[in-house]
Design an enzyme around this catalytic site. Structure first.
Site, PDB file in Angstrom:
ATOM      1  N   CYS A  91      -0.797   6.545  -1.511  1.00 33.67           N
ATOM      2  CA  CYS A  91      -1.330   6.876  -2.839  1.00 33.67           C
ATOM      3  C   CYS A  91      -2.772   6.383  -2.981  1.00 33.67           C
ATOM      4  O   CYS A  91      -3.051   5.197  -2.765  1.00 33.67           O
ATOM      5  CB  CYS A  91      -0.454   6.267  -3.927  1.00 33.67           C
ATOM      6  SG  CYS A  91      -1.067   6.625  -5.593  1.00 33.67           S
ATOM      7  N   GLU A 194      -4.251  19.528   2.596  1.00 31.44           N
ATOM      8  CA  GLU A 194      -5.118  20.718   2.583  1.00 31.44           C
ATOM      9  C   GLU A 194      -4.462  21.948   3.213  1.00 31.44           C
ATOM     10  O   GLU A 194      -5.118  22.784   3.829  1.00 31.44           O
ATOM     11  CB  GLU A 194      -6.450  20.409   3.279  1.00 31.44           C
ATOM     12  CG  GLU A 194      -7.650  21.166   2.746  1.00 31.44           C
ATOM     13  CD  GLU A 194      -7.964  20.900   1.274  1.00 31.44           C
ATOM     14  OE1 GLU A 194      -8.623  21.759   0.669  1.00 31.44           O
ATOM     15  OE2 GLU A 194      -7.564  19.847   0.730  1.00 31.44           O
TER      16      GLU A 194
END
Length: 331
Positions: A91, A194
Site C-alpha cells: 500500500c 498497469e
C-alpha cells in the site's frame, strides 16, 4: 484497493466471469486482536464459505507491522475458514506508511521475514499464506532481498506490483523487474500493475515471465477484462500476438448497465446514505476510460447528492434500454 474494490464491487465484478480469486481490501492490524464480527463486516464473504455469490474465492488481507499481533489476528481469521491469508506490503498511502504499514516496510527485509514467519506458524498448514509487495519504497534496490525474505519465511505465493511506493500509480509499470525477481525466487509469482487491456496482459507476461496476473483498476474500468484476456489466449495458454485490443468489448454496455443497477442496489443496502452517490460516481469515473456511454452517465450523475435522483436516472436508463431491445426484437 481501499475504498474501491470492496465486497460490493467484488460481488458485481465476479458475476461477469474470468476471475479465479479475489483479495480483500486490507484489514488494518495495530495492537488489538480483532473480534470475528469485524472480519465479517469487512469481508462478509467469510459467512458464505469465503466466496462471492458467484463462487469466486476471496482471500482476506491483513496490513500491519507487529509480527505477534499479525499472527494472533491471522490465527483468528484462519479459524473462520478463509481461502488463505494475504499480507499487504504494497500500500502506497502516506497515512498507512506513516504508521509503518504497507510499502513502508520494504526497506526492512528482516521485518518482512519475521512477519511472514509468524503468520505462517499461526495459520494451519493447509491454508495458504500469500503476500503482496511493491518493488520498493523510494527505489527498487531491495526488491530481490524483500522477495527472498518473504519466500524464506514460508509464503506460498507472492504478488509483485511493478512500481515503487514513490512511483504510486503513475505509468509505466516496470514488469521486467518482476522478471528479475522471478529469476531469484522459486515460489509462485504473480505480476500486477498497469494492466488495462489484453494487450497489456500479453506485454506483462512477456516482460515478467509470469503467467498469473492480478488485475486492479483495469478490471474496475473494464469489467470484461479478465474475459478478454482469457479469450486472447491460445489453446496452450499463451496470449496470441496482437490480440486483445481495448476496442474489442467482451461486455457490451447493454449488459453492463443492469450490473450498475445491481451495484447501486447493493450500495443502498450496505453503505451509509452520505456515501452512496459518491460510490457510483467513483465507478462511473473509471468506467469512462473504456465506455463512451459511461462519460455521458458520469456527466448526468456527478451533481447528484440524493439517492432518489440516482434511482430516477437509473429507471430512465433501464426503460430506454428495454425499449431498444424490444424494438430490435420486433424487426
Amino acid at each position: 484497493m481501499e475504498g474501491l474494490l470492496d465486497f460490493v464491487l467484488r460481488d458485481i465484478l465476479t458475476r461477469v466471469g474470468g476471475v479465479q480469486r479475489c483479495v480483500s481490501e486490507f484489514i488494518r492490524i495495530t495492537d488489538t486482536l480483532l473480534p470475528e464480527r469485524v472480519f465479517e463486516r469487512l469481508v462478509p464473504e467469510l459467512r458464505h464459505g469465503s466466496q462471492t455469490r458467484s463462487g469466486v474465492p476471496v482471500r482476506p488481507q491483513l496490513l500491519g507491522s507487529d509480527p505477534i499481533c499479525l499472527a494472533d489476528n491471522a490465527a483468528r481469521l484462519a479459524s473462520m475458514g478463509p481461502n488463505g491469508v494475504d499480507l499487504n506490503f504494497g500500500c502506497p498511502s502516506p497515512v498507512v506508511n506513516r504508521h509503518r504499514g504497507g510499502a513502508a516496510l520494504l526497506d526492512e527485509p528482516e521485518l518482512l521475514f519475521k512477519i511472514v514467519s509468524a503468520v505462517r506458524r499461526a495459520v494451519p498448514a493447509q491454508q495458504p499464506v500469500s503476500a503482496k509487495m511493491r518493488l520498493g519504497l523510494k527505489d527498487d534496490s531491495r526488491a530481490e532481498a524483500c522477495a527472498l525474505a518473504i519466500e524464506a519465511a514460508g509464503a506460498s505465493e507472492l504478488v509483485v506490483h511493478a512500481r515503487t511506493k514513490v512511483d504510486g500509480y503513475r505509468p509505466p509499470a516496470y514488469w521486467e523487474r518482476v522478471g528479475d525477481i522471478r529469476q531469484v525466487v522459486k515460489l509462485p509469482l504473480v505480476a500486477n500493475g498497469e494492466i488495462w487491456t489484453a494487450a497489456d496482459a500479453q506485454a506483462c507476461r512477456l516482460a515478467s515471465g509470469c503467467h498469473t496476473l492480478m488485475l486492479g483498476r483495469g478490471i474496475v474500468a473494464n469489467p470484461g477484462l479478465a474475459l478478454e484476456i482469457l479469450a486472447a489466449q491460445s489453446p496452450h495458454g499463451a496470449l496470441e500476438a496482437g490480440a486483445g485490443s481495448s476496442a474489442v468489448m467482451v461486455l457490451p454496455w447493454e449488459q453492463l448497465l443492469p450490473l450498475i443497477a445491481d451495484f447501486w442496489g447493493l450500495v443502498g443496502l450496505h453503505l451509509r446514505r452520505d456515501q452512496q452517490t459518491g460510490r457510483l460516481k467513483q465507478w462511473l469515473n473509471l468506467l469512462r476510460r473504456v465506455y463512451p456511454q459511461a462519460q455521458l452517465a458520469f456527466e448526468a450523475v456527478k451533481t447528484f447528492h440524493h439517492p432518489a435522483d440516482v434511482d430516477a436516472w437509473l429507471a430512465k436508463q433501464r426503460g430506454g434500454l428495454e425499449f431498444c431491445i424490444a424494438g430490435a426484437m420486433s424487426q
